[in-house]
Structure formats: structure tokens, C-alpha cells
Motif scaffolding. Sequence first.
Motif, mmCIF file in Angstrom:
data_model
loop_
_atom_site.group_PDB
_atom_site.id
_atom_site.type_symbol
_atom_site.label_atom_id
_atom_site.label_comp_id
_atom_site.label_asym_id
_atom_site.label_seq_id
_atom_site.Cartn_x
_atom_site.Cartn_y
_atom_site.Cartn_z
ATOM 1 N N LEU A 127 16.083 18.896 27.575
ATOM 2 C CA LEU A 127 15.582 19.971 26.972
ATOM 3 C C LEU A 127 14.019 20.046 26.855
ATOM 4 N N LEU A 128 13.798 18.871 26.027
ATOM 5 C CA LEU A 128 12.668 18.737 25.511
ATOM 6 C C LEU A 128 11.816 18.153 26.181
ATOM 7 N N GLY A 129 12.088 17.490 27.331
ATOM 8 C CA GLY A 129 11.296 17.163 28.571
ATOM 9 C C GLY A 129 10.696 18.242 29.356
ATOM 10 N N LEU A 130 11.495 19.259 29.320
ATOM 11 C CA LEU A 130 10.835 20.514 30.004
ATOM 12 C C LEU A 130 9.474 20.933 29.535
ATOM 13 N N LEU A 131 9.360 20.715 28.169
ATOM 14 C CA LEU A 131 8.217 21.121 27.568
ATOM 15 C C LEU A 131 7.086 19.966 27.307
ATOM 16 N N VAL A 132 7.249 18.789 27.064
ATOM 17 C CA VAL A 132 6.391 17.761 26.950
ATOM 18 C C VAL A 132 7.086 16.661 27.479
ATOM 19 N N ASN B 68 7.662 14.844 30.344
ATOM 20 C CA ASN B 68 8.698 15.134 31.104
ATOM 21 C C ASN B 68 8.679 13.935 32.019
ATOM 22 N N LEU B 69 7.772 13.040 32.290
ATOM 23 C CA LEU B 69 7.642 11.872 32.933
ATOM 24 C C LEU B 69 8.475 10.654 32.486
ATOM 25 N N PHE B 70 8.695 10.692 31.123
ATOM 26 C CA PHE B 70 9.352 9.784 30.229
ATOM 27 C C PHE B 70 10.781 10.161 29.974
ATOM 28 N N LEU B 71 10.859 11.570 29.262
ATOM 29 C CA LEU B 71 11.976 12.145 28.840
ATOM 30 C C LEU B 71 13.114 12.388 30.020
ATOM 31 N N GLY B 72 12.451 12.770 31.032
ATOM 32 C CA GLY B 72 13.604 13.096 32.194
ATOM 33 C C GLY B 72 14.364 11.820 32.602
ATOM 34 N N PRO B 73 13.742 10.584 32.845
ATOM 35 C CA PRO B 73 14.597 9.636 33.233
ATOM 36 C C PRO B 73 15.432 9.131 32.281
ATOM 37 N N ILE B 74 15.122 9.233 30.927
ATOM 38 C CA ILE B 74 16.058 8.706 29.927
ATOM 39 C C ILE B 74 17.285 9.600 29.764
ATOM 40 N N ALA B 75 16.877 10.934 29.971
ATOM 41 C CA ALA B 75 17.973 11.878 29.922
ATOM 42 C C ALA B 75 19.056 11.650 30.913
#
Length: 88
Positions: free
Chosen positions: A28-33, A35-42
Motif C-alpha cells: 500500500l505504501l509502495g503505491l505512493l513512494v 515503489n521500486l523497492f517496496l513492491g518486490p519486498i511486498a
Amino acid sequence: MQLTAPASRRTGIRDTDGMAVASFILGLLGLLVLNLFLGPIAIVLASIALWRGTERRGRALLGLGLGVADLLVLAAFMEFDSTISWSL
């Protein structure tokens, strides 16, 4: 003398439940900031939680979907901007 309680089955389930919730929040947070790092971690956290059999299966699936959406949003912005980086 034993200072800690022996590990039980519930400890492992609680860990996977935490991973499912973390993947949802990071996706959810990766949609805002970031996203290159938080998307794969999620995506990774959700996959591990599902593989280990979390009780919060819906939350893990949402985290997985949001992680994929993060990467799709990044790809769409890169295509729209015709660049690989976010620099001006």
C-alpha cells in the motif's frame, strides 16, 4: 533452569501473520513512494507468508497484488515519462 518458554506452533503462525500484514502495508505504501523497492519486498513477504500457511491469507493476497501493482505503476510512469529514472 529454563528462562524462556519453549517454542510452540503458534509462534510460527504469528510470524507468518506478521509477514502478511507487513506485505499489505508495504504494498500500500509502495503505491505512493519507493515503489521500486517496496513492491518486490511486498511480493516476497506475501509469497513466504502464503507458502508457510498464514491464517491471514486474504491480507497476504492483497499484499501480493499491491506489490505487483507497485511495479505496474512504476512501469506505466516510466513509459509515460520515456525515461528509466525519476530525475528531471
